[in-house]
Scaffold this active site. Structure first.
Site, PDB file in Angstrom:
ATOM      1  N   ILE A 277       0.832  -1.200   0.000  1.00 42.76           N
ATOM      2  CA  ILE A 277       0.000   0.000   0.000  1.00 42.76           C
ATOM      3  C   ILE A 277       0.871   1.256   0.000  1.00 42.76           C
ATOM      4  O   ILE A 277       0.656   2.180  -0.796  1.00 42.76           O
ATOM      5  CB  ILE A 277      -0.962  -0.011   1.205  1.00 42.76           C
ATOM      6  CG1 ILE A 277      -1.953  -1.175   1.070  1.00 42.76           C
ATOM      7  CG2 ILE A 277      -1.705   1.318   1.328  1.00 42.76           C
ATOM      8  CD1 ILE A 277      -2.781  -1.462   2.315  1.00 42.76           C
TER       9      ILE A 277
ATOM     10  N   PRO B 133       1.983  -2.477   9.300  1.00 46.84           N
ATOM     11  CA  PRO B 133       1.050  -3.278  10.103  1.00 46.84           C
ATOM     12  C   PRO B 133       1.099  -2.797  11.555  1.00 46.84           C
ATOM     13  O   PRO B 133       2.053  -2.116  11.947  1.00 46.84           O
ATOM     14  CB  PRO B 133       1.606  -4.699  10.007  1.00 46.84           C
ATOM     15  CG  PRO B 133       2.830  -4.644   9.178  1.00 46.84           C
ATOM     16  CD  PRO B 133       3.167  -3.237   8.869  1.00 46.84           C
TER      17      PRO B 133
ATOM     18  N   ARG C  88      -3.876   1.043  10.816  1.00 47.34           N
ATOM     19  CA  ARG C  88      -4.655   0.506  11.931  1.00 47.34           C
ATOM     20  C   ARG C  88      -4.758   1.605  12.989  1.00 47.34           C
ATOM     21  O   ARG C  88      -3.802   2.364  13.198  1.00 47.34           O
ATOM     22  CB  ARG C  88      -3.991  -0.725  12.547  1.00 47.34           C
ATOM     23  CG  ARG C  88      -4.192  -2.007  11.756  1.00 47.34           C
ATOM     24  CD  ARG C  88      -5.634  -2.530  11.796  1.00 47.34           C
ATOM     25  NE  ARG C  88      -5.831  -3.734  10.998  1.00 47.34           N
ATOM     26  CZ  ARG C  88      -6.191  -3.760   9.723  1.00 47.34           C
ATOM     27  NH1 ARG C  88      -6.394  -2.625   9.056  1.00 47.34           N
ATOM     28  NH2 ARG C  88      -6.370  -4.897   9.091  1.00 47.34           N
TER      29      ARG C  88
ATOM     30  N   GLU D 100     -12.340   1.333  17.299  1.00 47.03           N
ATOM     31  CA  GLU D 100     -13.387   1.298  16.269  1.00 47.03           C
ATOM     32  C   GLU D 100     -14.345   0.117  16.406  1.00 47.03           C
ATOM     33  O   GLU D 100     -15.466   0.172  15.884  1.00 47.03           O
ATOM     34  CB  GLU D 100     -12.766   1.298  14.861  1.00 47.03           C
ATOM     35  CG  GLU D 100     -12.034   0.017  14.495  1.00 47.03           C
ATOM     36  CD  GLU D 100     -11.445   0.081  13.083  1.00 47.03           C
ATOM     37  OE1 GLU D 100     -10.787   1.075  12.746  1.00 47.03           O
ATOM     38  OE2 GLU D 100     -11.635  -0.893  12.326  1.00 47.03           O
TER      39      GLU D 100
ATOM     40  N   HIS E  27     -13.420   2.865   8.227  1.00 46.96           N
ATOM     41  CA  HIS E  27     -12.700   1.690   7.713  1.00 46.96           C
ATOM     42  C   HIS E  27     -13.257   1.260   6.339  1.00 46.96           C
ATOM     43  O   HIS E  27     -13.671   0.120   6.156  1.00 46.96           O
ATOM     44  CB  HIS E  27     -12.780   0.524   8.719  1.00 46.96           C
ATOM     45  CG  HIS E  27     -11.579  -0.387   8.641  1.00 46.96           C
ATOM     46  ND1 HIS E  27     -10.920  -0.844   9.737  1.00 46.96           N
ATOM     47  CD2 HIS E  27     -10.923  -0.927   7.569  1.00 46.96           C
ATOM     48  CE1 HIS E  27      -9.915  -1.627   9.355  1.00 46.96           C
ATOM     49  NE2 HIS E  27      -9.895  -1.679   8.046  1.00 46.96           N
TER      50      HIS E  27
HETATM   51  P1  NAI Z   1       2.769  -4.972   3.532  1.00 50.47           P
HETATM   52  O1  NAI Z   1       3.119  -6.129   4.400  1.00 50.47           O
HETATM   53  O2  NAI Z   1       2.885  -5.098   2.051  1.00 50.47           O
HETATM   54  O3  NAI Z   1       3.663  -3.696   3.968  1.00 50.47           O
HETATM   55  C1  NAI Z   1       3.915  -3.339   5.289  1.00 50.47           C
HETATM   56  C2  NAI Z   1       5.273  -2.627   5.312  1.00 50.47           C
HETATM   57  O4  NAI Z   1       5.492  -2.176   6.661  1.00 50.47           O
HETATM   58  C3  NAI Z   1       6.445  -3.549   4.949  1.00 50.47           C
HETATM   59  O5  NAI Z   1       7.233  -2.934   3.947  1.00 50.47           O
HETATM   60  C4  NAI Z   1       7.198  -3.707   6.257  1.00 50.47           C
HETATM   61  O6  NAI Z   1       8.612  -3.848   6.082  1.00 50.47           O
HETATM   62  C5  NAI Z   1       6.852  -2.418   6.965  1.00 50.47           C
HETATM   63  N1  NAI Z   1       7.037  -2.464   8.408  1.00 50.47           N
HETATM   64  C6  NAI Z   1       6.717  -3.470   9.264  1.00 50.47           C
HETATM   65  N2  NAI Z   1       7.072  -3.151  10.522  1.00 50.47           N
HETATM   66  C7  NAI Z   1       7.645  -1.919  10.453  1.00 50.47           C
HETATM   67  C8  NAI Z   1       8.211  -1.057  11.426  1.00 50.47           C
HETATM   68  N3  NAI Z   1       8.280  -1.404  12.731  1.00 50.47           N
HETATM   69  N4  NAI Z   1       8.693   0.136  11.004  1.00 50.47           N
HETATM   70  C9  NAI Z   1       8.649   0.478   9.702  1.00 50.47           C
HETATM   71  N5  NAI Z   1       8.123  -0.304   8.741  1.00 50.47           N
HETATM   72  C10 NAI Z   1       7.611  -1.485   9.115  1.00 50.47           C
HETATM   73  O7  NAI Z   1       1.308  -4.548   3.966  1.00 50.47           O
HETATM   74  P2  NAI Z   1       0.238  -3.690   3.115  1.00 50.47           P
HETATM   75  O8  NAI Z   1      -0.552  -4.590   2.246  1.00 50.47           O
HETATM   76  O9  NAI Z   1       0.926  -2.526   2.502  1.00 50.47           O
HETATM   77  O10 NAI Z   1      -0.743  -3.187   4.294  1.00 50.47           O
HETATM   78  C11 NAI Z   1      -0.270  -2.344   5.346  1.00 50.47           C
HETATM   79  C12 NAI Z   1      -1.319  -2.275   6.436  1.00 50.47           C
HETATM   80  O11 NAI Z   1      -2.444  -1.556   5.965  1.00 50.47           O
HETATM   81  C13 NAI Z   1      -1.901  -3.646   6.863  1.00 50.47           C
HETATM   82  O12 NAI Z   1      -1.075  -4.294   7.822  1.00 50.47           O
HETATM   83  C14 NAI Z   1      -3.233  -3.258   7.447  1.00 50.47           C
HETATM   84  O13 NAI Z   1      -3.083  -3.022   8.848  1.00 50.47           O
HETATM   85  C15 NAI Z   1      -3.570  -1.938   6.745  1.00 50.47           C
HETATM   86  N6  NAI Z   1      -4.737  -2.077   5.859  1.00 50.47           N
HETATM   87  C16 NAI Z   1      -5.808  -1.224   6.016  1.00 50.47           C
HETATM   88  C17 NAI Z   1      -6.931  -1.330   5.211  1.00 50.47           C
HETATM   89  C18 NAI Z   1      -8.108  -0.399   5.318  1.00 50.47           C
HETATM   90  O14 NAI Z   1      -9.192  -0.696   4.745  1.00 50.47           O
HETATM   91  N7  NAI Z   1      -8.007   0.728   5.995  1.00 50.47           N
HETATM   92  C19 NAI Z   1      -7.021  -2.415   4.209  1.00 50.47           C
HETATM   93  C20 NAI Z   1      -5.819  -3.202   4.060  1.00 50.47           C
HETATM   94  C21 NAI Z   1      -4.729  -3.052   4.889  1.00 50.47           C
END
Ligand code: NAI
Length: 329
Positions: A155, A206, A234, A263, A295
Site C-alpha cells: 500500500i 502493520p 490501523r 473502532e 474503515h
Molecule cells: P505490507 O506487508 O505489504 O507492507 C507493510 C510494510 O510495513 C512492509 O514494507 C514492512 O517492512 C513495513 N514495516 C513493518 N514493521 C515496520 C516497522 N516497525 N517500522 C517500519 N516499517 C515497518 O502490507 P500492506 O498490504 O501494505 O498493508 C499495510 C497495512 O495496511 C496492513 O497491515 C493493514 O493493517 C492496513 N490495511 C488497512 C486497510 C483499510 O481498509 N483501511 C485495508 C488493508 C490493509
C-alpha cells in the site's frame, strides 16, 4: 466445507457467494461480530471466516478449538486481531488475504489528503446551503510539498507512486526499504526525519508492538506546525489523545482517519440514532480539520472480489490438503 462467516453484510454475501459458485462450500452467514459471547455459533464448523473487528483472542480461540474449528480464514490483510501464539499452540491453520488491492487503500488515502487540503467536506455543505463564499477554504498545492510515508509495502508503495505523480518530494521510512520506491525517486530517511521534514505524514505499517502509537506526543512535537496526518493503517498506530491535544493547540493542521483504536464499538454499524459514548471519538468529530471514514479504504468492487476469491481459495486449499500460499502457519 461448512464455514461460519462472521461480521457479514449484504455486500460480503454477494461477493462470497459469487466466488463460491463452482466450489460448493457451505457458507453460513452471521451478522454478528465474533466475540466470546457469540463464538458458540461456530460450534461444529471446521472453518471460521472472520474480518478485522472480530475477536480472535486466546479465550475465543480456545472455545473455537473445542467446538471443532481448525481453519481461521481471515478476510483481511492485517492479522493483529489474532492471538497467533495461541492459534499456533491450538493447531489452527490461519490464512489471510495478503494483497487484494493495494490501490483501493492507496487511492482512499489520497482522497483523504485532497479532501482535507482543499476542504471539500466543508465546500460540499456550503454550496448545498447556497453559501458560495471562499473564506476558510484556502488550501495548498501538493506539488512541491514533502510527504513522509511510514511503511512502503504494497500500500505504501502505491501511495508513493501517486504522490510522486503529484510532484511531491516523497520521504519514506521502512525496516525493509523498497527498491521499487527508490527507483521512483523516494528517499529513505530516519523516522525522526519523517516527523521533522514532512508536510504530510501517512501511515502504512502493520500494527505490531513496535508500531503501536508510532504517532505519539513525542513524534507530534517533532512534526512541522500545520502538519497533515493520515492513518489508513490501523487505529492503534496513533495515540488518539495525543493527536487531540495536537489538534487543540493547532500544531496538527489536518487529520484524516480511516481507522480508530476503539473502532470495534463503532464502525460498520448504523449508530445514527444512538448517542456516541466514546468521548475521544466524539471530540475528534468536532474539529473542522478532521475527516474520518469508517474503515472503508478497502471498499471497492475490485478489492471485495479479490478478497472473496482468495478467501474461498484458502478454504478450498485447506479442504484439499494443499497450501494456498496465504497461510501464516
Ligand atoms: P505490507 O506487508 O505489504 O507492507 C507493510 C510494510 O510495513 C512492509 O514494507 C514492512 O517492512 C513495513 N514495516 C513493518 N514493521 C515496520 C516497522 N516497525 N517500522 C517500519 N516499517 C515497518 O502490507 P500492506 O498490504 O501494505 O498493508 C499495510 C497495512 O495496511 C496492513 O497491515 C493493514 O493493517 C492496513 N490495511 C488497512 C486497510 C483499510 O481498509 N483501511 C485495508 C488493508 C490493509
Amino acid at each position: 466445507m461448512r464455514v461460519a462467516v462472521f461480521s457479514t453484510h449484504s455486500f460480503d454475501r454477494q461477493f462470497l457467494d459469487q466466488a463460491n459458485a463452482g466450489r460448493g462450500h457451505d457458507l453460513h452467514y452471521f451478522d454478528t461480530r465474533l466475540t466470546t459471547a457469540t463464538c458458540a455459533l461456530a460450534s461444529g464448523f471446521p472453518v471460521v471466516c472472520a474480518f478485522v473487528n472480530d475477536q480472535l483472542n486466546a479465550e475465543v480461540l480456545a472455545l473455537l478449538a473445542s467446538g471443532g474449528t481448525r481453519l481461521i480464514a481471515l478476510r483481511s490483510a492485517g492479522f493483529n486481531h489474532v492471538d497467533l501464539d495461541k492459534a499456533r499452540a491450538l493447531g489452527f491453520t490461519v490464512a489471510r488475504v495478503p494483497a487484494y488491492s493495494p490501490h483501493a487503500v492507496a487511492e482512499h488515502t489520497i482522497a483523504l489528503v485532497l479532501v482535507l487540503d482543499r476542504k471539500i467536506h466543508r465546500a460540499y455543505s456550503r454550496v448545498r446551503e447556497g453559501n458560495f463564499a471562499l473564506d476558510g477554504l484556502l488550501g495548498f498545492d501538493l506539488h512541491g510539498r514533502t510527504a513522509g510515508i511510514v511503511g512502503t509495502g504494497r500500500i505504501g508503495s502505491a501511495v508513493a507512486g501517486i504522490l510522486v505523480g503529484f510532484g511531491c518530494r516523497v520521504l519514506a521510512y521502512d525496516v525493509v526499504p523498497s527498491q521499487e520506491c527508490r527507483a521512483m525517486g523516494v528517499e529513505y530517511v530516519s523516522l525522526d526525519d519523517i516527523w521533522k521534514q514532512s508536510d504530510i505524514v501517512t501511515l502504512h505499517t502493520p500494527l505490531t508492538p513496535e508500531t503501536r502509537h508510532i504517532v505519539n506526543a513525542r513524534s507530534i512535537a517533532l512534526m512541522r506546525p500545520g502538519v497533515m496526518i493520515i492513518n489508513t493503517g490501523r487505529g492503534a498506530l496513533v495515540d488518539t489523545p495525543a493527536v487531540v491535544a495536537g489538534l487543540k493547540s493547532g500544531h496538527i493542521g489536518h487529520l484524516g482517519l480511516d481507522v480508530y483504536e476503539e473502532e470495534e464499538a463503532l464502525f460498520f454499524e448504523d449508530l445514527s440514532s444512538h448517542v456516541i459514548q466514546d468521548d475521544v471519538f466524539a471530540r475528534l468529530l468536532t474539529f473542522p480539520n478532521v475527516v474520518i471514514t469508517a474503515h472503508q479504504a478497502f471498499f471497492t468492487r475490485e478489492a471485495l472480489g479479490a478478497i472473496a476469491e482468495a478467501t474461498l481459495e484458502n478454504i478450498s486449499a485447506f479442504d484439499e490438503g494443499r497450501r494456498s500460499g496465504n497461510e501464516l502457519f
